[in-house]
Scaffold this motif. Sequence first.
Motif, PDB file in Angstrom:
ATOM      1  N   HIS A  14      55.635-132.515   2.230  1.00  0.00           N
ATOM      2  CA  HIS A  14      56.704-131.746   2.857  1.00  0.00           C
ATOM      3  C   HIS A  14      57.681-131.228   1.813  1.00  0.00           C
ATOM      4  O   HIS A  14      58.119-130.058   1.871  1.00  0.00           O
ATOM      5  CB  HIS A  14      57.440-132.623   3.881  1.00  0.00           C
ATOM      6  CG  HIS A  14      58.654-131.964   4.474  1.00  0.00           C
ATOM      7  ND1 HIS A  14      58.575-130.952   5.394  1.00  0.00           N
ATOM      8  CD2 HIS A  14      59.979-132.179   4.240  1.00  0.00           C
ATOM      9  CE1 HIS A  14      59.795-130.560   5.721  1.00  0.00           C
ATOM     10  NE2 HIS A  14      60.667-131.291   5.030  1.00  0.00           N
ATOM     11  N   LYS A  41      52.772-137.606   3.132  1.00  0.00           N
ATOM     12  CA  LYS A  41      53.279-136.514   3.954  1.00  0.00           C
ATOM     13  C   LYS A  41      54.686-136.114   3.520  1.00  0.00           C
ATOM     14  O   LYS A  41      55.042-134.934   3.521  1.00  0.00           O
ATOM     15  CB  LYS A  41      53.281-136.913   5.436  1.00  0.00           C
ATOM     16  CG  LYS A  41      51.902-137.002   6.061  1.00  0.00           C
ATOM     17  CD  LYS A  41      51.168-135.666   6.043  1.00  0.00           C
ATOM     18  CE  LYS A  41      51.801-134.669   6.982  1.00  0.00           C
ATOM     19  NZ  LYS A  41      51.053-133.388   7.030  1.00  0.00           N
ATOM     20  N   TRP A  42      55.502-137.105   3.142  1.00  0.00           N
ATOM     21  CA  TRP A  42      56.867-136.802   2.687  1.00  0.00           C
ATOM     22  C   TRP A  42      56.828-135.977   1.411  1.00  0.00           C
ATOM     23  O   TRP A  42      57.539-134.974   1.275  1.00  0.00           O
ATOM     24  CB  TRP A  42      57.630-138.097   2.455  1.00  0.00           C
ATOM     25  CG  TRP A  42      59.063-137.861   2.016  1.00  0.00           C
ATOM     26  CD1 TRP A  42      60.133-137.571   2.796  1.00  0.00           C
ATOM     27  CD2 TRP A  42      59.545-137.873   0.671  1.00  0.00           C
ATOM     28  NE1 TRP A  42      61.254-137.408   2.034  1.00  0.00           N
ATOM     29  CE2 TRP A  42      60.929-137.595   0.722  1.00  0.00           C
ATOM     30  CE3 TRP A  42      58.948-138.105  -0.563  1.00  0.00           C
ATOM     31  CZ2 TRP A  42      61.728-137.530  -0.429  1.00  0.00           C
ATOM     32  CZ3 TRP A  42      59.742-138.045  -1.707  1.00  0.00           C
ATOM     33  CH2 TRP A  42      61.102-137.765  -1.638  1.00  0.00           C
TER      34      TRP A  42
END
Length: 294
Positions: free
Chosen positions: A72, A68-69
């Motif tokens: 993002h 997810k990082w």
Amino acid sequence: TEMVIVHNLDVVDVLSSMVASIVANFAVYSATSGSYVVNTDPTINVVILASFYLMGVSHIALIYVMTKWVTHKIIAEHLHIQSLHAHLNQQKKAQKTTDFKQILQHDIGYEVFMEHLVSEFCSELLLSLTEFTQFKQLVKSENGLDGELQVEFPEHSIPKSSIVSGSYDGGTAVHKHSLCKTVNNSTELAEQMQTADEQHMQRYGCIVYLLYQKYIRSGSPHQVNLSFAMQTGIESVMDHANKTTHAKISIAIVDYFQFFDECIAEILRLLRYDSFLRFISTPAFKDLQEEMHL
């Protein structure tokens, strides 16, 4: 579409990581115990299986957070690039609809752009461009030359260069800057019997030297960022002892007309593709567009 693809990759990555983690843990245990049955006690078996699942879930959580990082960051970078493209497109559109030289030819445009340059601490670019062009205009008008000017300024709304329009006597500069040698003996002046061209040439030499001292000489407070080759080329024709151009170097009137052409071209390039691009993004430019009906 790109965001959906990234999201699908997240799910596949997480699920595959979970299966791989559980299988790997079972495989390691089986290899050491020789059996899938850990213990005859059902409670202990449940605890061991639960620990395997817990390790798998923790691995899922770790991979999910990391993915997810990264996602993002990818999306943020993508949005940033889109924003830059939109900004550049807006600048290009403004640049196409607004001629840079058109701004300089307008009395209000000249003033507003000069204020912008002052705020960027580079007003010497437009100041030098103005004085170089006024000198070029002087040589053209006094000698009936047909050459074109690279840029024109509003004649009646900007100050005249005190160097270019300074007072002269008998072809010898009597200038408030006191940088050109003066000949005060009227008898000596009369004996010289200079022609009009000779008087112009002497005056032009003094003007060129003064402009060189102001904008081109290394260490000058108003020094313009010109190439070393350009700077040394102009330096080579300066006669510092007499505060003019070298008498031994043959410089025709047309040469004086073209003397600062390379400097003018370089300054125009610096202004057009650097300061002007920032200027068209300012509120002052938008107000100027309305004022000039652009």
